[in-house]
Design a protein around this motif. Structure first.
Motif, mmCIF file in Angstrom:
data_model
loop_
_atom_site.group_PDB
_atom_site.id
_atom_site.type_symbol
_atom_site.label_atom_id
_atom_site.label_comp_id
_atom_site.label_asym_id
_atom_site.label_seq_id
_atom_site.Cartn_x
_atom_site.Cartn_y
_atom_site.Cartn_z
ATOM 1 N N ILE A 298 0.872 -1.177 0.000
ATOM 2 C CA ILE A 298 0.000 0.000 0.000
ATOM 3 C C ILE A 298 0.911 1.229 0.000
ATOM 4 O O ILE A 298 1.522 1.572 1.019
ATOM 5 C CB ILE A 298 -0.926 0.012 1.249
ATOM 6 C CG1 ILE A 298 -1.678 -1.328 1.397
ATOM 7 C CG2 ILE A 298 -1.883 1.188 1.222
ATOM 8 C CD1 ILE A 298 -2.685 -1.635 0.319
ATOM 9 N N VAL B 185 -8.766 -4.118 3.044
ATOM 10 C CA VAL B 185 -7.473 -4.729 2.727
ATOM 11 C C VAL B 185 -7.170 -5.709 3.854
ATOM 12 O O VAL B 185 -7.154 -5.333 5.030
ATOM 13 C CB VAL B 185 -6.352 -3.660 2.634
ATOM 14 C CG1 VAL B 185 -4.994 -4.328 2.470
ATOM 15 C CG2 VAL B 185 -6.614 -2.688 1.487
ATOM 16 N N CYS B 186 -6.982 -6.973 3.498
ATOM 17 C CA CYS B 186 -6.717 -7.996 4.515
ATOM 18 C C CYS B 186 -5.876 -9.091 3.863
ATOM 19 O O CYS B 186 -6.393 -9.869 3.053
ATOM 20 C CB CYS B 186 -8.047 -8.574 5.025
ATOM 21 S SG CYS B 186 -7.839 -9.936 6.187
ATOM 22 N N GLN C 286 2.525 -4.087 5.191
ATOM 23 C CA GLN C 286 1.794 -3.718 3.969
ATOM 24 C C GLN C 286 1.754 -2.214 3.740
ATOM 25 O O GLN C 286 1.796 -1.744 2.609
ATOM 26 C CB GLN C 286 0.365 -4.276 4.039
ATOM 27 C CG GLN C 286 0.312 -5.777 3.876
ATOM 28 C CD GLN C 286 -1.022 -6.366 4.254
ATOM 29 O OE1 GLN C 286 -2.071 -5.737 4.116
ATOM 30 N NE2 GLN C 286 -1.011 -7.587 4.741
ATOM 31 N N LEU C 287 1.636 -1.458 4.832
ATOM 32 C CA LEU C 287 1.594 -0.004 4.695
ATOM 33 C C LEU C 287 3.018 0.507 4.546
ATOM 34 O O LEU C 287 3.860 0.265 5.425
ATOM 35 C CB LEU C 287 0.969 0.636 5.938
ATOM 36 C CG LEU C 287 -0.458 0.210 6.280
ATOM 37 C CD1 LEU C 287 -0.887 0.814 7.624
ATOM 38 C CD2 LEU C 287 -1.427 0.629 5.187
ATOM 39 N N GLY D 290 -1.923 4.300 5.983
ATOM 40 C CA GLY D 290 -3.069 3.791 6.748
ATOM 41 C C GLY D 290 -4.115 4.884 6.879
ATOM 42 O O GLY D 290 -5.324 4.636 6.751
ATOM 43 N N LEU E 96 -5.930 5.278 3.595
ATOM 44 C CA LEU E 96 -6.914 4.204 3.371
ATOM 45 C C LEU E 96 -8.197 4.532 4.131
ATOM 46 O O LEU E 96 -9.305 4.429 3.593
ATOM 47 C CB LEU E 96 -6.377 2.850 3.863
ATOM 48 C CG LEU E 96 -5.424 2.081 2.959
ATOM 49 C CD1 LEU E 96 -4.964 0.800 3.661
ATOM 50 C CD2 LEU E 96 -6.059 1.725 1.613
ATOM 51 N N TYR F 165 -8.635 -1.199 6.832
ATOM 52 C CA TYR F 165 -7.341 -1.887 6.801
ATOM 53 C C TYR F 165 -7.238 -2.826 7.996
ATOM 54 O O TYR F 165 -7.391 -2.404 9.143
ATOM 55 C CB TYR F 165 -6.194 -0.866 6.823
ATOM 56 C CG TYR F 165 -4.849 -1.529 6.958
ATOM 57 C CD1 TYR F 165 -4.356 -2.322 5.927
ATOM 58 C CD2 TYR F 165 -4.095 -1.405 8.115
ATOM 59 C CE1 TYR F 165 -3.133 -2.971 6.052
ATOM 60 C CE2 TYR F 165 -2.872 -2.040 8.252
ATOM 61 C CZ TYR F 165 -2.401 -2.828 7.213
ATOM 62 O OH TYR F 165 -1.196 -3.482 7.341
#
Ligand code: NAD
Length: 343
Positions: free
Chosen positions: A241, A254-255, A261-262, A268, A271, A278
């Motif tokens: 991300i 998002v999972c 991921q961030l 975050g 998002l 998230y």
């Protein structure tokens, strides 16, 4: 770098520098918080650290991540992680990892190691010759990825409960980027639960397998990021991300399994501003750690899955508290850990 200032400011307990002149071992074991139990975390082996300071900072940052992952998953373990600065020239890998085993043993059980990027199950066999403080062994718990995938599925079900008002995945449109060790069994789990799955991977053979075995639809990475779907599951690299990918996303949540991921905490926030839920990566992908922690306790596959099952409850709590407090899920997850450590 002032090591003491860095350790004190980050709440770290110790950094161990471990060497062996015969094998060229240069290993760093970072210890974050061991209030809940001995540090458990993998060994990363790389030849590419720009400096010793970089390697120390990496070991400590990773150790901190393990404190949070273990505590949130309710495991009796703390944060520890090892980094080996591999020799630049030729070296004897067996002897190097044997000497690392002796170094781990010298810490007397404060730190338990396992495999990570740049190390393999074979390396852990060499480590094991000289220490009992090693897990993730081939003939014990083996590959943790299926348990990780199962945990991500449970995280997705809890997410569906909050975002779509139902905790089954039937008909849910899920995009999975990366169908490797975790991504593939995740696609299998999703297929079995009736989700509609789109996959992308730089490895064409993996994509073909997901399509043939689990009825997934193949798309390019770019198509996958741009498509309208319910959940995006990053299962390849960290930083999924970022400024390039985030504006493209047309999903509600998002999972996924990937670590970190961030790219930055700001992603975050972005998002959340876009109304995308998230799910904190370290909460969703704890199944692998749960599996090796179970090996340490005495391996029982059913017990590992039973604990990974509880990732549903963790995500349920995180998302419930996020809604009530106005904090983002990743902030709530951190807060839950900090409450546990302060208790
Ligand atoms: P893996 O290497 O087996 O799989 C990654 C897959 O992503 C590969 O198939 C690779 O071809 C693909 N890939 C890489 N770059 C890509 C790109 N740019 N576009 C599309 N596909 C790409 O790794 P894994 O063990 O499945 O782990 C995946 C992620 O999950 C990693 O971030 C890892 O740290 C994290 N994770 C894994 C576990 C576990 O149990 N294996 C546990 C926790 C977290």
């Amino acid at each position: 770098m002032s090591y003491f200032t860095h350790l004190l400011e980050g709440g770290y307990e110790a950094v161990h520098l471990l060497t062996d002149s015969k094998t060229g071992l240069r290993a760093i074991v970072g210890m974050h918080n061991t209030k809940l139990g001995p540090g458990l975390g993998g060994t990363r082996a790389l030849a590419t650290y720009a400096s010793e300071d970089d390697a120390v900072i990496d070991a400590l940052r990773l150790a901190r991540g393990m404190t949070y992952k273990a505590a949130l998953a309710g495991l009796p373990h703390g944060g520890g992680k090892a980094v080996i600065m591999l020799p630049k020239g030729p070296f004897d890998r067996v002897k190097l990892f044997e000497s690392f085993g002796r170094a781990v043993e010298s810490l007397g059980g404060r730190y338990i190691t396992t495999e990570d990027s740049g190390t393999s199950p074979d390396d852990m066999e060499y480590v094991r010759r000289h220490t009992k403080y090693v897990v993730g062994l081939k003939e014990r718990s083996g590959d943790p990825s299926p348990v990780t995938a199962f945990g991500v599925t449970r995280a997705m079900e809890a997410t569906a409960k909050h975002v779509f008002g139902r905790s089954d995945l039937k008909g849910l449109r899920v995009t999975v980027l990366g169908v490797g060790h975790v991504g593939m069994p995740l696609v299998k789990e999703l297929h079995e639960r009736g989700a509609k799955v789109w996959v992308s991977d730089v490895n064409a053979a993996s994509v073909e397998h997901a399509v043939k075995q689990y009825g997934a639809t193949a798309v390019t990475p770019d198509e996958l990021l741009r498509m309208e779907a319910d959940v995006y599951a990053p299962c390849a690299l960290g930083g999924a991300i970022n400024d390039t990918t985030l504006p493209l996303l047309k999903v509600k949540a998002v999972c996924g399994a990937a670590n970190n991921q961030l790219l930055t905490p700001g992603h975050g926030e972005q998002l959340a501003q876009r109304g995308i839920t998230y799910v904190p990566d370290y909460a969703a992908n704890a199944g692998g750690l749960i599996n090796v922690a179970q090996e340490w306790a005495g391996y029982d596959r059913a017990k590992a899955y039973a604990r990974a099952e509880r990732i549903f409850d963790t995500i349920d709590e995180v998302l419930t508290r996020a809604k009530a407090s106005g904090l983002r899920p990743e902030q709530v997850a951190d807060r839950i850990v900090e409450e546990k450590l302060a208790a």
